[in-house]
Design an enzyme around this catalytic site. Structure first.
Site, PDB file in Angstrom:
ATOM      1  N   GLU A 167       9.789   8.584  -6.506  1.00  0.00           N
ATOM      2  CA  GLU A 167       8.784   7.532  -6.291  1.00  0.00           C
ATOM      3  C   GLU A 167       7.369   8.059  -6.523  1.00  0.00           C
ATOM      4  OE1 GLU A 167       9.900   4.674  -6.223  1.00  0.00           O
ATOM      5  OE2 GLU A 167      11.966   5.192  -5.755  1.00  0.00           O
TER       6      GLU A 167
ATOM      7  N   GLU B  54       8.170   2.204  -5.660  1.00  0.00           N
ATOM      8  CA  GLU B  54       6.980   3.018  -5.881  1.00  0.00           C
ATOM      9  C   GLU B  54       5.646   2.296  -5.758  1.00  0.00           C
ATOM     10  OE1 GLU B  54       9.287   2.170  -8.238  1.00  0.00           O
ATOM     11  OE2 GLU B  54       8.340   1.689 -10.146  1.00  0.00           O
TER      12      GLU B  54
HETATM   13 ZN   LIG Z   1      12.261   4.489 -10.084  1.00  0.00          ZN
END
Ligand SMILES: [Zn+2]
Length: 882
Positions: free
Chosen positions: A333, A299
């Site tokens: 994400e 992310e």
């Molecule tokens: Zn995660």
């Protein structure tokens, strides 16, 4: 390494004012764990990096603005696999002070000693250094692939979570040292460079190079910094007041539209849900070829990284399940852009705040936009996955103690993700969705650009109106394990069902001990009995439950509760008799719960098998998938009883073949997506149990595919080829191998190589293992072949890995090494593996870092000890239900 002086000068000049940052706190919270002395706080990094992709090295310069908080001679930063050429400290009114540098590879630190005491106040530390470009996903790493023209190509990416930013920059590489970052990179002029922020300027440097300087990031943790460079294309569109984009290797833009549309769909939904709009100017998702044994996507703020198989929609190979997974992975994400990136856990103890929340939010977004995908049922599957680990003595609480880098890597497990998701689902259900969302909005607003701990979330929820939530939440996040709710005899009193619930603890490996001294939780228990649902929160050992209606009592109605329910035999029989009339979520939850209680020895196998047998083969597709998978698990436990195994195999084929016939062997236009997924899963299962019709179709399709690669529809290609690979003889195996070698497409090529590890035939499985150690499959593909072998031949794969450990370690990212062995053993219940795993742990892992292996050993030990009982009781049940 010889220092490049011009670079040092330019880095020191790059100090633009942070555009989006809030003022950084002067000090850090001293109660947060750290591996660094609390003597200084970084506020801004200006980094210039020049990769040499061909030589797998890079040169770096960093100027770090910092505040010294107490007098000290030394500054200690994190650094790993870096060589430091020179470092100087400049401060107000002082001459530049050169540092003596000491690296500690064990502690992953660099100590800069200035020979005299540095006064508190602001300083700038400038460091010239060099580092390695790795070939697995740690730090700055390279992924090789064949480009559109079939030529060898190499792209660079970064992967820093949990503790690998220190392989890219000497830094305070812990999540609560938030700072702003200016990144400048010098890359080939014909490549695209991507980072968290858009480029601020680009200039040609000559000699085929350009310099790209990115805009200053917001205040953020070091593990979220990102950089990629390669022969990329980018597609983008406006969404939620920002720009969303997908970056992928050149020529693959046509495979990125599913992901781009998903991203554009999700962003406005999250802007609204979180109440704080996404703060960066753009959100890219960058696709990389290959894979990791540790993660599929990351992310990074404003620049998510995702391996191609989890983001590109390729009609030649992408299955319906993978297509849905593109949405789920992006939703996960993107939720981190708030939960993790904007508000970050103070320390890895609270990792679940990132992962449990992102998992829960992804399910929520999926249910919202795709109500026909069965995400509500998969959430129950997630609960079951968590309980598999959480029922062991060696489990850990959701909030756990993390003190080493390796423990931080190990913290990414089913407890953080799936138990975290399940507990949040239960708490949202308790608070009500509107109160819960208001609590989330307050939490995000209060901690934006800062760090938080688990208790901060509960405080925000209570303030939003979720009274009593903290007590429940604290019990479920600070204690390990699973509550067991035993339902007493029930009576009908004035139109309501009345019963007593007795609380204990469910354990799969310490049934007697936990029954004698169970942990205790405040459990919100929801139940129905033919009327409206009623809820009580248990307190202490026994709790009275009164439910409107006098029908069949169903506890954990809706399946949001994180506990197991043990019914009296008559109640269980009534539930099994009426199971087909329950909603799909309850069918799934009840069947899984009953099978788990039977397998662990809390009730006879017959009780679980009656529930399993009562799930209609013509019912909900997700429930059917789970029922087949329960039979499949049972089959796996009975390998000492060939007769029962063949009875179960015949039963699976006879029960589910009609459903597959109804679905047909080929995709149908406009069919429900769950049907497409069920078809694939039934083909795989019936293929495993050698249904002659499925095998004949597989053989026909394989012959056609050898002539024409388009002969099998892309969405079923990996499914049918898996049936072929599993039943392969040497000639068939060679054909798949030739096809893998000849294939240029990264995702399809990887899929074909991994199929080679799927063979039932042990000699072919050995051949696949040997192939994995050659350079042919590619650096990030080989470990997946070994994992594939372990699904049917766990002992073979484990012995092979131990015999070739140094070579195999080169095929796995550092963060994933200690969990790799757990994964290889995950299909085994063979007690003879235990000494092998124990001596592996002792020889290869520090004493602090053996938890995953101990969990695996505990699971194998408990399963193998229950097998004789499971075997005899199952054989009796099968005999009585011919
Ligand atoms: Zn995660």
């Amino acid at each position: 390494m010889k220092l490049f002086p011009a670079l040092l000068a330019s880095a020191a000049l790059l100090l633009a004012g942070p555009a989006l940052a809030r003022p950084h706190p002067d000090t850090v919270d001293l109660s947060v764990p750290t591996q660094l002395p609390r003597t200084a706080v970084p506020t801004h990094y200006a980094i210039t990096v020049t990769p040499n992709a061909a030589k797998l090295t890079f040169d770096g310069l960093v100027a770090i603005d910092l505040r010294v908080t107490k007098p000290t001679r030394q500054l200690v930063l994190n650094a790993a696999d870096l060589k430091i050429a020179k470092a100087t400290l400049t401060g107000p009114g002082a001459k530049a002070m050169p540092a003596k540098i000491a690296l500690d590879s064990q502690a992953q630190t660099a100590t800069f000693d200035f020979g005299r005491t540095i006064a508190p106040g602001t300083h700038r530390l400038s460091i010239a250094y060099s580092g390695e470009i790795h070939t697995q996903a740690n730090g700055l790493f390279a992924l090789d692939y064949k480009n559109k023209e079939g030529k060898d190509a190499r792209s660079l990416f970064t992967q820093f979570e949990a503790a690998d930013a220190r392989r890219f920059i000497p830094s305070w590489d812990e999540p609560d040292y938030k700072a702003t970052f200016d990144l400048t990179v010098r890359v080939p002029a014909n490549q695209m460079a991507v980072s968290n922020m858009p480029a601020a300027s680009t200039k040609a440097l000559g000699a085929g190079l350009k310099e790209v300087r990115f805009q200053t990031t917001p205040t953020m943790s070091s593990y979220l910094l990102f950089f990629a460079s390669g022969d990329f294309d980018r597609v983008s569109k406006p969404a939620g007041g920002r720009e969303v984009g997908i970056v992928m290797s050149r020529g693959n833009a046509d495979k990125a539209h599913t992901a781009l549309d998903d991203e554009a769909t999700i962003l406005p939904f999250y802007n609204d849900y979180f109440g704080t709009p996404y703060p960066l100017p753009k959100l890219d998702n960058v696709a990389g070829p290959g894979q990791s044994q540790f993660f599929s996507a990351m992310e990074n703020w404003g620049a998510i990284f995702t391996f191609e198989y989890a983001i590109l929609d390729d009609p030649a190979i992408t299955t319906e399940a993978q297509r849905q997974n593109i949405f789920g992975t992006e939703a996960h994400e993107m939720a981190h852009q708030w939960f993790g990136d904007l508000v970050t856990m103070a320390w890895w103890d609270d990792l679940w705040l990132n992962e449990g929340f992102a998992s829960w939010m992804a399910t929520k977004a999926t249910e919202h936009f795709h109500p026909d995908w069965g995400a509500d049922i998969e959430r129950v599957g997630s609960r079951e996955g968590a309980m598999g680990l959480d029922s062991l003595n060696s489990t850990h609480p959701v909030v756990q103690q993390v003190r080493t880098v390796e423990q931080a890597n190990q913290a990414f497990d089913a407890i953080a993700y799936s138990k975290g998701e399940s507990v949040i689902s239960m708490l949202e259900d308790f608070a009500g969705p509107d109160v819960w969302r208001e609590g989330i909005r307050r939490y995000i607003a209060a901690h934006a650009y800062q760090n938080s701990r688990t208790g901060d979330l509960w405080n925000a929820q209570e303030a939003a109106g979720a009274h009593g939530l903290t007590t429940i939440a604290t019990d479920f996040t600070t204690q390990p394990g699973i509550p067991l709710i035993a339902v007493g005899p029930s009576r009908c009193v004035a139109g309501s069902t009345v019963t007593t619930l007795t609380q204990s603890q469910f354990s799969s490996d310490r049934r007697q001990e936990t029954s004698a001294s169970p942990l205790s939780w405040h459990v919100p228990v929801k139940a129905t009995s033919g009327g409206a649902a009623a809820q009580v929160v248990t307190a202490g050992r026994t709790t009275e439950l009164k439910v409107p209606g006098c029908g069949t009592l169903l506890v954990n109605a809706g399946q949001k509760g994180y506990y197991r329910t043990l019914y009296a035999p008559q109640q269980a029989a009534a539930l099994a008799a009426g199971l087909a009339q329950l909603g799909p979520v309850d069918q799934y939850g009840l069947m899984a719960d009953q099978m788990a209680l039977s397998t662990a020895g809390y009730q006879p196998m017959a009780t679980g098998l009656d529930a399993l047998n009562a799930t209609p083969a013509s019912g909900n597709a997700k429930v059917v998938e789970e029922a087949v998978s329960q039979w499949d698990d049972l089959f796996g436990l009975l390998d000492a009883d060939a007769a029962s195994q063949s009875t179960i195999a015949a039963r699976i084929v006879a029960t589910y073949r009609p459903r597959l016939q109804q679905l047909g062997f080929l995709p149908k236009a406009g069919e429900p997506p769950v049907d497409a997924i069920l078809r694939s899963s039934l083909i795989a299962s019936l293929g495993k149990y050698r249904d002659p019709q499925v095998l004949a179709e597989a053989t026909r399709l394989f012959a056609a595919w050898k002539q024409d690669p388009g002969a099998i529809p892309g969405s079923l290609k990996s499914t049918w080829l898996r049936v072929i690979a599993r039943n392969a003889d040497a000639a068939t195996w060679d054909s798949i191998h030739e096809a893998a070698k000849a294939n240029g497409g990264t995702v399809e090529r990887t899929t074909l190589y991994q199929l080679l590890g799927r063979a039932d035939d042990e000699a072919l499985a050995r051949k696949a293992l040997d192939l994995a150690l050659t350079p042919e499959p590619g650096k990030t593909t080989s470990a997946g072949i070994i994992t594939a072998v372990a699904a049917e031949h766990p002992k073979l794969a484990i012995d092979f890995v131990i015999a070739h450990l140094d070579q195999v370690n080169q095929l796995i990212d550092i963060s994933g090494r200690s969990s790799f062995m757990r994964r290889l053993a995950s299909a085994s219940h063979d007690a003879s593996l235990i000494p092998t795993l124990e001596s592996y742990a002792e020889a290869q892992l520090a004493a602090t870092d053996r938890k995953p292996i101990h969990q695996t050993i505990d699971r194998i030990r408990s399963q193998s000890s229950e097998i004789p009982r499971i075997q005899s009781e199952t054989a009796q049940w099968l005999a009585a239900h011919r």
